[in-house]
Design a protein around this motif. Structure first.
Motif, PDB file in Angstrom:
ATOM      1  N   ALA A 173      -0.529  25.261  28.277  1.00 29.58           N
ATOM      2  CA  ALA A 173      -0.637  25.551  29.709  1.00 29.58           C
ATOM      3  C   ALA A 173      -0.668  24.263  30.523  1.00 29.58           C
ATOM      4  CB  ALA A 173      -1.886  26.389  29.986  1.00 29.58           C
ATOM      5  N   ASP A 174      -1.297  23.222  29.956  1.00 27.39           N
ATOM      6  CA  ASP A 174      -1.386  21.939  30.657  1.00 27.39           C
ATOM      7  C   ASP A 174      -0.013  21.303  30.842  1.00 27.39           C
ATOM      8  OD1 ASP A 174      -2.922  19.511  31.608  1.00 27.39           O
ATOM      9  OD2 ASP A 174      -1.915  18.658  29.858  1.00 27.39           O
ATOM     10  N   ASP A 175       0.962  21.702  30.024  1.00 27.50           N
ATOM     11  CA  ASP A 175       2.315  21.169  30.183  1.00 27.50           C
ATOM     12  C   ASP A 175       2.955  21.634  31.490  1.00 27.50           C
ATOM     13  OD1 ASP A 175       2.335  19.727  27.841  1.00 27.50           O
ATOM     14  OD2 ASP A 175       3.239  21.330  26.652  1.00 27.50           O
ATOM     15  N   VAL A 176       2.523  22.780  31.999  1.00 32.20           N
ATOM     16  CA  VAL A 176       3.206  23.352  33.166  1.00 32.20           C
ATOM     17  C   VAL A 176       2.282  23.585  34.357  1.00 32.20           C
ATOM     18  CG1 VAL A 176       5.026  24.437  31.800  1.00 32.20           C
ATOM     19  CG2 VAL A 176       2.905  25.684  32.204  1.00 32.20           C
ATOM     20  N   LEU A 177       0.975  23.416  34.180  1.00 30.62           N
ATOM     21  CA  LEU A 177       0.025  23.626  35.267  1.00 30.62           C
ATOM     22  C   LEU A 177      -0.767  22.354  35.534  1.00 30.62           C
ATOM     23  CD1 LEU A 177      -1.412  27.147  34.329  1.00 30.62           C
ATOM     24  CD2 LEU A 177       0.282  26.640  36.105  1.00 30.62           C
ATOM     25  N   GLY A 178      -1.246  22.209  36.765  1.00 29.43           N
ATOM     26  CA  GLY A 178      -2.058  21.060  37.129  1.00 29.43           C
ATOM     27  C   GLY A 178      -3.524  21.261  36.777  1.00 29.43           C
ATOM     28  N   GLY A 179      -4.258  20.169  36.797  1.00 34.28           N
ATOM     29  CA  GLY A 179      -5.659  20.196  36.413  1.00 34.28           C
ATOM     30  C   GLY A 179      -6.523  21.099  37.276  1.00 34.28           C
ATOM     31  N   GLU A 180      -6.228  21.164  38.577  1.00 31.36           N
ATOM     32  CA  GLU A 180      -7.031  21.996  39.456  1.00 31.36           C
ATOM     33  C   GLU A 180      -6.912  23.472  39.102  1.00 31.36           C
ATOM     34  OE1 GLU A 180      -6.208  21.058  43.537  1.00 31.36           O
ATOM     35  OE2 GLU A 180      -6.249  18.903  43.146  1.00 31.36           O
ATOM     36  N   ASP A 181      -5.774  23.869  38.528  1.00 37.24           N
ATOM     37  CA  ASP A 181      -5.586  25.260  38.113  1.00 37.24           C
ATOM     38  C   ASP A 181      -6.268  25.558  36.787  1.00 37.24           C
ATOM     39  OD1 ASP A 181      -3.961  25.914  40.322  1.00 37.24           O
ATOM     40  OD2 ASP A 181      -2.203  25.063  39.338  1.00 37.24           O
ATOM     41  N   LEU A 182      -6.437  24.539  35.945  1.00 34.52           N
ATOM     42  CA  LEU A 182      -6.912  24.775  34.579  1.00 34.52           C
ATOM     43  C   LEU A 182      -8.362  24.372  34.333  1.00 34.52           C
ATOM     44  CD1 LEU A 182      -3.929  23.711  32.264  1.00 34.52           C
ATOM     45  CD2 LEU A 182      -4.907  25.990  32.531  1.00 34.52           C
ATOM     46  N   ILE A 183      -8.982  23.660  35.259  1.00 37.52           N
ATOM     47  CA  ILE A 183     -10.294  23.094  34.958  1.00 37.52           C
ATOM     48  C   ILE A 183     -11.337  24.171  34.673  1.00 37.52           C
ATOM     49  CG2 ILE A 183     -10.935  22.860  37.418  1.00 37.52           C
ATOM     50  CD1 ILE A 183     -12.382  20.235  36.580  1.00 37.52           C
ATOM     51  N   GLU A 184     -11.313  25.253  35.412  1.00 36.30           N
ATOM     52  CA  GLU A 184     -12.315  26.304  35.188  1.00 36.30           C
ATOM     53  C   GLU A 184     -12.163  26.975  33.829  1.00 36.30           C
ATOM     54  OE1 GLU A 184     -13.918  30.463  37.247  1.00 36.30           O
ATOM     55  OE2 GLU A 184     -12.764  29.031  38.439  1.00 36.30           O
ATOM     56  N   PRO A 185     -10.963  27.469  33.449  1.00 37.76           N
ATOM     57  CA  PRO A 185     -10.844  28.071  32.108  1.00 37.76           C
ATOM     58  C   PRO A 185     -11.076  27.069  30.978  1.00 37.76           C
ATOM     59  CG  PRO A 185      -8.699  27.976  33.208  1.00 37.76           C
ATOM     60  CD  PRO A 185      -9.724  27.653  34.240  1.00 37.76           C
ATOM     61  N   ALA A 186     -10.686  25.811  31.174  1.00 38.05           N
ATOM     62  CA  ALA A 186     -10.870  24.816  30.103  1.00 38.05           C
ATOM     63  C   ALA A 186     -12.352  24.602  29.810  1.00 38.05           C
ATOM     64  CB  ALA A 186     -10.197  23.503  30.490  1.00 38.05           C
ATOM     65  N   PHE A 187     -13.162  24.449  30.852  1.00 34.17           N
ATOM     66  CA  PHE A 187     -14.589  24.219  30.618  1.00 34.17           C
ATOM     67  C   PHE A 187     -15.309  25.501  30.226  1.00 34.17           C
ATOM     68  CE2 PHE A 187     -13.659  20.145  32.343  1.00 34.17           C
ATOM     69  CZ  PHE A 187     -14.607  19.303  31.761  1.00 34.17           C
ATOM     70  N   ARG A 188     -14.776  26.646  30.604  1.00 34.91           N
ATOM     71  CA  ARG A 188     -15.341  27.902  30.112  1.00 34.91           C
ATOM     72  C   ARG A 188     -15.155  28.010  28.595  1.00 34.91           C
ATOM     73  NH1 ARG A 188     -13.062  31.145  33.572  1.00 34.91           N
ATOM     74  NH2 ARG A 188     -11.256  31.668  32.273  1.00 34.91           N
ATOM     75  N   GLU A 189     -13.966  27.642  28.108  1.00 38.12           N
ATOM     76  CA  GLU A 189     -13.716  27.662  26.662  1.00 38.12           C
ATOM     77  C   GLU A 189     -14.595  26.635  25.943  1.00 38.12           C
ATOM     78  OE1 GLU A 189     -12.020  29.682  24.895  1.00 38.12           O
ATOM     79  OE2 GLU A 189     -10.835  30.745  26.391  1.00 38.12           O
ATOM     80  N   LEU A 190     -14.758  25.447  26.537  1.00 34.65           N
ATOM     81  CA  LEU A 190     -15.586  24.422  25.901  1.00 34.65           C
ATOM     82  C   LEU A 190     -17.037  24.888  25.819  1.00 34.65           C
ATOM     83  CD1 LEU A 190     -16.030  21.603  24.744  1.00 34.65           C
ATOM     84  CD2 LEU A 190     -16.186  20.727  27.084  1.00 34.65           C
ATOM     85  N   GLY A 191     -17.559  25.453  26.884  1.00 37.06           N
ATOM     86  CA  GLY A 191     -18.936  25.945  26.864  1.00 37.06           C
ATOM     87  C   GLY A 191     -19.138  27.032  25.829  1.00 37.06           C
ATOM     88  N   ALA A 192     -18.154  27.927  25.714  1.00 40.38           N
ATOM     89  CA  ALA A 192     -18.268  29.007  24.731  1.00 40.38           C
ATOM     90  C   ALA A 192     -18.257  28.448  23.307  1.00 40.38           C
ATOM     91  CB  ALA A 192     -17.121  29.995  24.929  1.00 40.38           C
ATOM     92  N   ALA A 193     -17.413  27.441  23.056  1.00 43.61           N
ATOM     93  CA  ALA A 193     -17.343  26.859  21.715  1.00 43.61           C
ATOM     94  C   ALA A 193     -18.643  26.152  21.349  1.00 43.61           C
ATOM     95  CB  ALA A 193     -16.167  25.889  21.639  1.00 43.61           C
ATOM     96  N   VAL A 194     -19.231  25.417  22.302  1.00 38.98           N
ATOM     97  CA  VAL A 194     -20.506  24.730  22.041  1.00 38.98           C
ATOM     98  C   VAL A 194     -21.613  25.742  21.771  1.00 38.98           C
ATOM     99  CG1 VAL A 194     -22.302  23.280  23.081  1.00 38.98           C
ATOM    100  CG2 VAL A 194     -19.881  22.649  23.322  1.00 38.98           C
ATOM    101  N   ARG A 195     -21.673  26.820  22.570  1.00 35.68           N
ATOM    102  CA  ARG A 195     -22.705  27.849  22.340  1.00 35.68           C
ATOM    103  C   ARG A 195     -22.540  28.488  20.968  1.00 35.68           C
ATOM    104  NH1 ARG A 195     -21.508  28.956  27.698  1.00 35.68           N
ATOM    105  NH2 ARG A 195     -20.138  30.690  27.109  1.00 35.68           N
ATOM    106  N   LEU A 196     -21.293  28.752  20.584  1.00 28.77           N
ATOM    107  CA  LEU A 196     -21.045  29.349  19.274  1.00 28.77           C
ATOM    108  C   LEU A 196     -21.559  28.431  18.161  1.00 28.77           C
ATOM    109  CD1 LEU A 196     -19.734  31.662  17.648  1.00 28.77           C
ATOM    110  CD2 LEU A 196     -17.625  30.323  17.652  1.00 28.77           C
ATOM    111  N   CYS A 197     -21.304  27.135  18.309  1.00 27.11           N
ATOM    112  CA  CYS A 197     -21.752  26.175  17.292  1.00 27.11           C
ATOM    113  C   CYS A 197     -23.272  26.154  17.179  1.00 27.11           C
ATOM    114  CB  CYS A 197     -21.217  24.787  17.636  1.00 27.11           C
ATOM    115  SG  CYS A 197     -21.683  23.482  16.481  1.00 27.11           S
ATOM    116  N   ARG A 198     -23.952  26.213  18.306  1.00 29.35           N
ATOM    117  CA  ARG A 198     -25.410  26.081  18.316  1.00 29.35           C
ATOM    118  C   ARG A 198     -26.108  27.375  17.904  1.00 29.35           C
ATOM    119  NH1 ARG A 198     -28.007  23.689  23.420  1.00 29.35           N
ATOM    120  NH2 ARG A 198     -29.512  22.990  21.857  1.00 29.35           N
TER     121      ARG A 198
END
Length: 420
Positions: free
Chosen positions: A142-167
């Motif tokens: 998605a980052d190949d075709v979209l700018g950071g302002e469009d992707l920042i929210e879903p990207a950090f949502r995925e990162l937060g979910a992955a960290v919670r899963l690990c913990r």
């Protein structure tokens, strides 16, 4: 009666820098005057002062008696191949820290990935890790075709979910390492997206978290990519000396036995950091190392985040280095060749690469071609929510300002005032 002498006031940092940069190139003040003259477009050269008068100005500027005007500041920046804001900044560049010190500073305090006490949680197996990995790779695409302002929210949502899963989950030791690597990959794309959105502090935090996860997983290739990503951001918006230290840490993390693509990427980022330091020799050495590393790559299967590293990308970096070092006759053929075969659906990258070509053409005294290339770049950028492209648009338009009397440039500047 003893005469009292007032202590001589030290010149301001920018004046010290002007003299140091001149001496580093073994230029006399007479040669400096010639370089300023040659950096100017023809219509400015026609109104230049006599060489002896300009040499007196140079002596006064280097002594800090007064500051060069807007035009001469731009010409100094062009002559030295250094960004004007960096060249005339007030603080002097601090001494470089060693890579270990810089790397330690970016790693988060405590252990943000530690399990939450004795909470049982669900058990994570390979299928869950594969699903997480696929979601992270989808963000990359998605980052190949979209700018950071469009992707920042879903990207950090995925990162937060992955960290919670690990913990909050339980898993085998082997799956735990895999999960940490997926978190590192997610942190890398989240940091990249945040940087593209202009959220540099948030990006740095993500890179630090990812580097910590990669280190705990024993994944030196991933750690190198994360630290190198941060080095690239710092080179663009921070202290180039710190960026070079981070980039060297990325080279060291990659080691000598990892994939050639990974080593090439680390050396490429070191080349850019040295370029931003205006250390041409070190930048060219790093480019050479990057080329050798990629040539040794056997294209065996590797991590998904290296999918884009190829000879074309290294050529783009080489051309960018040449452009930044004001060697446009080397940069223009490389960029022109790469852009003819670049995927037009990747609008942000295409716009960024066009911006470097526009600057190189301006430096080569081809303002008409530069204006045409800049117009294409600006049209592509309009629909991309990217702080990177917005910043490059401002650079391109500023570089074209001295050619304002050229009709094509004048029309472009009127259509895009101040990068709007």
């Amino acid at each position: 009666m003893v005469e009292q002498h007032q202590p001589r006031k030290a010149p301001p940092p920018w004046a010290v820098r002007l003299k140091a940069e001149r001496l580093a190139r073994f230029w006399s003040q007479k040669e400096m005057a010639r370089q300023l003259f040659e950096a100017a477009p023809p219509e400015v050269q026609a109104h230049f002062p006599a060489r002896t008068s300009l040499m007196r100005e140079i002596r006064d500027w280097e002594a800090g008696r007064w500051r060069p005007g807007d035009m001469y500041r731009r010409l100094y920046a062009l002559a030295f191949g250094i960004d004007e804001a960096d060249l005339f900044a007030e603080p002097l560049r601090p001494p470089r820290k060693n890579p270990a010190e810089v790397l330690a500073a970016i790693l988060p305090g405590g252990d943000p990935l530690a399990p939450l006490g004795s909470r049982p949680g669900r058990r994570v197996g390979q299928s869950t890790i594969d699903d997480l990995s696929a979601r992270v790779h989808a963000l990359r695409l998605a980052d190949d075709v979209l700018g950071g302002e469009d992707l920042i929210e879903p990207a950090f949502r995925e990162l937060g979910a992955a960290v919670r899963l690990c913990r909050e989950s339980t898993h085998t030791e082997a799956n735990g390492r895999k999960l940490l690597s997926v978190i590192g990959e997610c942190a890398q794309i989240a940091g990249w997206v945040a940087s593209d959105a202009g959220q540099h502090a948030q990006a740095a935090q993500a890179y630090g978290l990812g580097a910590s996860a990669a280190r705990e997983a024993g994944d030196g290739t991933l750690e190198s990519n994360l630290v190198g990503s941060l080095a690239y951001q710092v080179a663009n918006v921070g202290d180039p000396g710190e960026a070079a230290s981070l980039a060297m840490a990325a080279v060291e993390a990659a080691g000598s036995n990892t994939l050639g693509r990974a080593r090439a990427l680390a050396w490429d980022r070191l080349a850019w950091a040295h370029t931003r330091e205006d250390d041409a020799q070190a930048a060219m050495r790093a480019l050479g190392e990057a080329g050798e590393a990629l040539a040794a790559d056997r294209r065996q299967e590797g991590p998904g985040y290296l999918y884009w590293v190829d000879a074309g990308e290294l050529q783009v970096m080489e051309a960018r280095v040449y452009t930044e070092l004001r060697k446009p006759l080397r940069a223009v053929p490389i960029l022109s060749s790469v852009l003819t075969r670049y995927d037009a659906t990747h609008a942000r990258e295409l716009a960024l690469y066009l911006s470097w070509l526009a600057v190189a053409l301006a430096d080569a005294n081809e303002p008409e071609e530069a204006a045409s290339t800049a117009r294409r770049m600006l049209e592509l950028s309009q629909d991309v929510a990217s702080d990177r492209t917005a910043g490059r648009a401002r650079v391109v338009l500023q570089r074209l300002e001295p050619y304002g009397s050229v009709p094509e440039v004048r029309e472009l500047l009127a259509a895009y005032p101040a990068g709007a």
